[in-house]
Structure formats: structure tokens, C-alpha cells
Scaffold this active site. Structure first.
Site, PDB file in Angstrom:
ATOM      1  N   ARG A 131       0.836  -1.218   0.000  1.00  0.00           N
ATOM      2  CA  ARG A 131       0.000   0.000   0.000  1.00  0.00           C
ATOM      3  C   ARG A 131       0.864   1.260   0.000  1.00  0.00           C
ATOM      4  NH1 ARG A 131      -1.638   2.350   4.443  1.00  0.00           N
ATOM      5  NH2 ARG A 131      -1.794   0.421   5.613  1.00  0.00           N
TER       6      ARG A 131
ATOM      7  N   TYR B 227     -15.590  15.408 -16.454  1.00  0.00           N
ATOM      8  CA  TYR B 227     -16.199  14.091 -16.281  1.00  0.00           C
ATOM      9  C   TYR B 227     -17.203  14.213 -15.126  1.00  0.00           C
ATOM     10  CZ  TYR B 227     -16.726   9.203 -15.034  1.00  0.00           C
ATOM     11  OH  TYR B 227     -17.242   7.967 -14.724  1.00  0.00           O
TER      12      TYR B 227
ATOM     13  N   ASP C  42      -6.669  17.729 -15.150  1.00  0.00           N
ATOM     14  CA  ASP C  42      -7.018  16.371 -15.562  1.00  0.00           C
ATOM     15  C   ASP C  42      -6.646  16.268 -17.043  1.00  0.00           C
ATOM     16  OD1 ASP C  42      -8.189  14.024 -16.436  1.00  0.00           O
ATOM     17  OD2 ASP C  42      -9.938  14.208 -15.121  1.00  0.00           O
TER      18      ASP C  42
ATOM     19  N   LYS D  54      -7.970   5.104 -19.527  1.00  0.00           N
ATOM     20  CA  LYS D  54      -8.163   5.596 -20.901  1.00  0.00           C
ATOM     21  C   LYS D  54      -6.892   5.407 -21.739  1.00  0.00           C
ATOM     22  CE  LYS D  54     -11.899   6.868 -18.776  1.00  0.00           C
ATOM     23  NZ  LYS D  54     -12.816   5.805 -18.450  1.00  0.00           N
TER      24      LYS D  54
HETATM   25  N1  LCS Z   1     -11.310  12.037 -15.587  1.00  0.00           N
HETATM   26  C1  LCS Z   1     -11.787  11.958 -16.850  1.00  0.00           C
HETATM   27  C2  LCS Z   1     -11.541  13.059 -17.812  1.00  0.00           C
HETATM   28  C3  LCS Z   1     -12.541  10.843 -17.221  1.00  0.00           C
HETATM   29  O1  LCS Z   1     -13.000  10.782 -18.474  1.00  0.00           O
HETATM   30  C4  LCS Z   1     -12.791   9.820 -16.269  1.00  0.00           C
HETATM   31  C5  LCS Z   1     -13.617   8.629 -16.614  1.00  0.00           C
HETATM   32  C6  LCS Z   1     -12.274   9.962 -14.979  1.00  0.00           C
HETATM   33  C7  LCS Z   1     -11.528  11.079 -14.673  1.00  0.00           C
HETATM   34  C8  LCS Z   1     -12.485   8.914 -13.913  1.00  0.00           C
HETATM   35  O2  LCS Z   1     -11.691   7.806 -14.194  1.00  0.00           O
HETATM   36  P1  LCS Z   1     -12.002   6.291 -13.733  1.00  0.00           P
HETATM   37  O3  LCS Z   1     -12.209   6.327 -12.268  1.00  0.00           O
HETATM   38  O4  LCS Z   1     -13.228   5.867 -14.468  1.00  0.00           O
HETATM   39  O5  LCS Z   1     -10.770   5.560 -14.116  1.00  0.00           O
HETATM   40  N2  LCS Z   1     -14.376   8.795 -17.762  1.00  0.00           N
HETATM   41  C9  LCS Z   1     -15.266   7.971 -18.239  1.00  0.00           C
HETATM   42  C10 LCS Z   1     -16.045   8.243 -19.362  1.00  0.00           C
HETATM   43  O6  LCS Z   1     -16.050   9.296 -20.013  1.00  0.00           O
HETATM   44  N3  LCS Z   1     -16.778   7.202 -19.652  1.00  0.00           N
HETATM   45  O7  LCS Z   1     -16.635   6.204 -18.734  1.00  0.00           O
HETATM   46  C11 LCS Z   1     -15.655   6.633 -17.753  1.00  0.00           C
END
Ligand code: LCS
Length: 405
Positions: A70, A123, A195, A220
Site C-alpha cells: 500500500r 467528467y 485532468d 483511458k
Molecule cells: N477524468 C476523466 C476526464 C474521465 O473521463 C474519467 C472517466 C475519470 C476522470 C475517472 O476515471 P475512472 O475512475 O473511471 O478511471 N471517464 C469515463 C467516461 O467518459 N466514460 O466512462 C468513464
């Protein structure tokens, strides 16, 4: 704060190594035990100490070395060092998901009474976390369109500790001027977090433009194969890194070693994938723009994008996300999402496969009707995350579905 050793030294890399080289080698060197060229997965929760004294020294931070996963793990460390090199930051902190990155940043840096300014179109859950969850801890937030720097300037208060910018935004592909926003934040004594999920470090490196912290959903582009959720935070300074590392360790959103290894594997082809998908997106955006069933296309690589000049100044390319509205509104969008065959109806993005989704009812469904309207996420908006398939196949798939509307 316990420290950890750096068993994988990439000192063999030239100082000015290109991004393709760093995506493959940074933070990694052949395994010192058996010479394995691929990074080993150190699938262990804990690490043996040679003596009680060594354990004591490691806990006291007087000796480098691993203690417990951790806190730090060698496989995870390779990923952290590699992404830190791509972003040009001090060090990386890998976390369990992109939301783990957002929450670790907030929990690590904010206190009761603090105020945050966030880009209004981000997001959905990143905004909802502030609006509905951190508000319970006495943290206040304002959501403004940071693509106009005067909005950011006006939203700042004496209690503003942090400004969270997403550019390009999910899903409306609005851009904020990173260098101008950083100047405004720093004049006000606030930290700027970016971000960078939509651009990836291949197309945009916010730390070079003045940001203090950059984060990704590695789910992503960084991983890129649609098979693992993850997140990473890269701080510019050692001081910020230590504060965020403490939050990762104590709030516990650490990335697992196997998860780290999968992301590290996907990361090696990041520049190749990002450019291949971008080439596809550039052609598909033009095709959509010319199709009579399409009312409007939003893509930073089109002459019609209002911030095309800013895109070419602060990004190395417009990326592979496209948003568009159909002349027939939501009903036509639903029909399109049903009729495409190669593009898959699913949320997420940044993988080798092309995905299509409806933000107002899916990724951004938590926003109120007024918030959706204010941020331009209309019921007619469809989001296309372009992948790396053959362009001709994607063109055929989309045009056949559009022609049928
Ligand atoms: N930041 C951005 C710009 C994102 O597009 C997402 C997820 C996150 C943070 C959060 O990331 P995660 O915890 O899912 O790894 N975006 C998504 C989307 O546009 N469609 O499904 C997930």
C-alpha cells in the site's frame, strides 16, 4: 513518511530521449535478478526485512527500501516513474482509478473551509464528488467555464486553495488556456490541477505550462486496451508529491501490482496509439461534418472549432474524441448508436476500440437538467471515442448508420 528504493534505474536513457523511447523504457531496466527484459510483477503485499534494525530504519525513513505494497511496490514504481517522465514531473503516484486520483488530490490538499474552482464541464463524477460529497466536509466549490479566463478570475476567493481544470473537457471538447490559467491561479495563491486524461502526455503536458499537479484516469489512453481501471497523479514538486503520497497511503487508494503491470504494458505503445486514433478521428470528423444527418461537430482539429488556435498552441494534436449533434436530435442519436456495428455502444474512451455513447443519459447523467444545459451537454449530443481500427471500416460503419437515419 517511509521511503522506498529505486531498483529500476533508467539512467541508461539519454536526457533528451524522445517520448516514444521514454514510454517504453523510462523507470525500467532489465531485472537485476534474472535479467528479465519485461518488467516483473512483484505480486506481494509485504517485503521481508533482513533484521529488526532494518525494519526500524525503513519505517523511520533512514533507509531506502520497500515495506508494504500500500505504501510502495516495485512494479507500481516503474509505472509511476514512467508516467512522471512523460509528464515532466517530480514523481508519480499510481492509484486504483481515475476517481481515486481526483479524491486523493482533494483529500490530500483540502481542509474544512477551503474553496475549489472547477471547470464546469468535466467528467460528471469529478464534479459530483465536490458538489455532493466534499460539501459534507465543509469544502465549497464553484463551477465555471474556464475556457474564458475572466470566469476563473471572478470565481477566485481568498479561501480558494485549488483550481481543477479539465482540458479538453469531457464531453464538449472545450479548451482552457493552461498558461493563462496557471498565472491567474498562482497570483491568487491557489494550486492548479489539470485532468489530462483526454489529451494524454503525448498531446499535452500541463506541468510545462505552469500546472502544479497533473492527473489521469489511466483507464483511458495510458493503458489503452479497455481492460483495466486505474489512475495516476504527477506532482511538479517534492513537497506536493509527499503530501499526495501521504493521502494515497492513508486513504488507501493504492494501485495493485498486477494492475500496474497491465497499465505499464499498455503504456509502451501510447504515442503510436494516440497518433493512429487521432488520424482516424481527423478524417471521421470531416466526414461527419459533411453528412446531411449531422447538425454540428465538435472536434478541436476542425476549422469550425472556436479554439482551434489555442489547440494548436498548447496541444500537439486535436486527439481522438469527437462530439456531435444529429439533425434529428436524441431520437436520431439513439438510432445511430443502435445501428453502428463496429463502434461499440459503451462508456469509456482512449482504448484501441471505437466506442460511442450518449453523455446526457450516461457519463453525465448525475448532472441536473439545468447543469446539462448550462454546460452544453444537449440531449442531441453523441460522443465518439475513436480507436485504432482501419479508417475505411470506421467510415463505412458510421456512414452506413448515418445514411439510414
Ligand atoms: N477524468 C476523466 C476526464 C474521465 O473521463 C474519467 C472517466 C475519470 C476522470 C475517472 O476515471 P475512472 O475512475 O473511471 O478511471 N471517464 C469515463 C467516461 O467518459 N466514460 O466512462 C468513464
Amino acid at each position: 513518511m517511509p521511503h522506498h528504493a529505486d531498483p529500476k534505474d533508467s539512467a541508461h536513457l539519454p536526457e533528451d530521449a524522445g517520448i516514444e523511447t521514454r514510454a517504453i523504457h523510462a523507470g525500467q531496466a532489465p531485472d537485476p535478478v534474472y535479467g528479465a527484459v519485461a518488467p516483473p510483477i512483484y505480486q506481494t503485499s509485504t517485503f521481508a526485512f533482513a533484521s529488526p534494525e532494518q525494519g526500524e530504519r525503513r519505517f523511520a525513513g533512514k533507509e531506502e527500501g520497500y515495506i508494504y505494497t500500500r505504501l510502495a511496490n516495485p512494479t507500481t514504481r516503474m509505472l509511476e516513474d514512467c508516467v512522471a517522465s512523460l509528464e515532466g514531473g517530480h514523481a508519480g503516484i499510481a492509484v486504483a482509478s481515475g476517481m481515486g486520483a481526483v479524491s486523493t488530490i482533494f483529500l490530500g490538499l483540502l481542509s474544512q473551509g477551503d474553496h475549489v474552482v472547477m471547470t464546469d464541464t468535466v467528467y460528471g463524477p469529478s464534479r459530483l464528488l465536490l458538489e455532493h460529497d466534499l460539501s459534507r466536509f465543509g469544502i465549497d466549490a464553484s463551477f465555471v467555464d474556464t475556457s474564458r479566463t475572466e470566469n476563473l478570475q471572478q470565481a477566485l476567493r481568498s479561501e480558494t486553495r485549488l483550481v481543477f481544470i479539465e482540458t479538453p473537457t469531457n464531453p464538449t471538447l472545450r479548451l482552457s488556456d493552461l498558461a493563462a490559467c496557471a498565472r491567474i491561479c498562482h497570483q491568487a495563491g491557489a494550486l492548479m490541477v489539470v485532468d489530462n486524461t483526454f489529451a494524454s502526455p503525448v498531446l499535452q503536458r500541463p506541468l510545462e505550462r505552469g500546472a502544479d499537479i497533473v492527473m489521469h484516469s489511466t483507464t483511458k489512453y495510458i493503458n489503452g486496451h479497455g481492460d483495466v481501471v486505474g489512475g495516476i497523479i504527477i506532482a511538479r514538486t517534492a513537497e506536493l508529491h509527499q503530501r499526495l503520497l501521504r493521502a494515497r497511503i492513508y486513504f488507501g487508494a493504492s494501485m495493485d501490482p498486477h494492475q500496474s503491470w497491465l497499465v505499464l504494458r499498455g503504456l509502451k505503445t501510447l504515442p503510436l496509439r494516440v497518433r493512429a486514433a487521432q488520424d482516424n478521428a481527423q478524417s471521421l470528423a470531416r466526414m461527419l461534418e459533411d453528412h446531411p444527418a449531422v447538425r454540428r461537430v465538435i472536434y478541436p482539429g476542425l476549422a469550425t472549432h472556436p479554439q482551434r488556435v489555442l489547440a494548436s498552441r498548447q496541444m500537439e494534436g486535436p486527439g481522438s474524441m469527437i462530439a456531435f449533434e444529429l439533425a434529428g436530435g436524441y431520437e436520431a442519436g439513439k438510432a445511430l448508436m443502435t445501428r453502428v456495428r463496429l463502434a461499440t455502444l459503451a462508456v469509456s474512451l482512449g482504448g484501441v476500440e471505437t466506442l460511442i455513447e450518449h453523455p446526457a443519459s450516461m457519463t453525465h447523467a448525475g448532472l441536473s437538467a439545468a447543469e446539462l444545459e448550462a454546460t452544453g451537454i444537449s440531449p442531441a449530443l453523441v460522443r465518439l471515442a475513436v480507436g485504432c481500427e482501419s479508417l475505411a471500416d470506421l467510415e463505412q460503419d458510421l456512414s452506413r448508420a448515418l445514411d439510414s437515419l
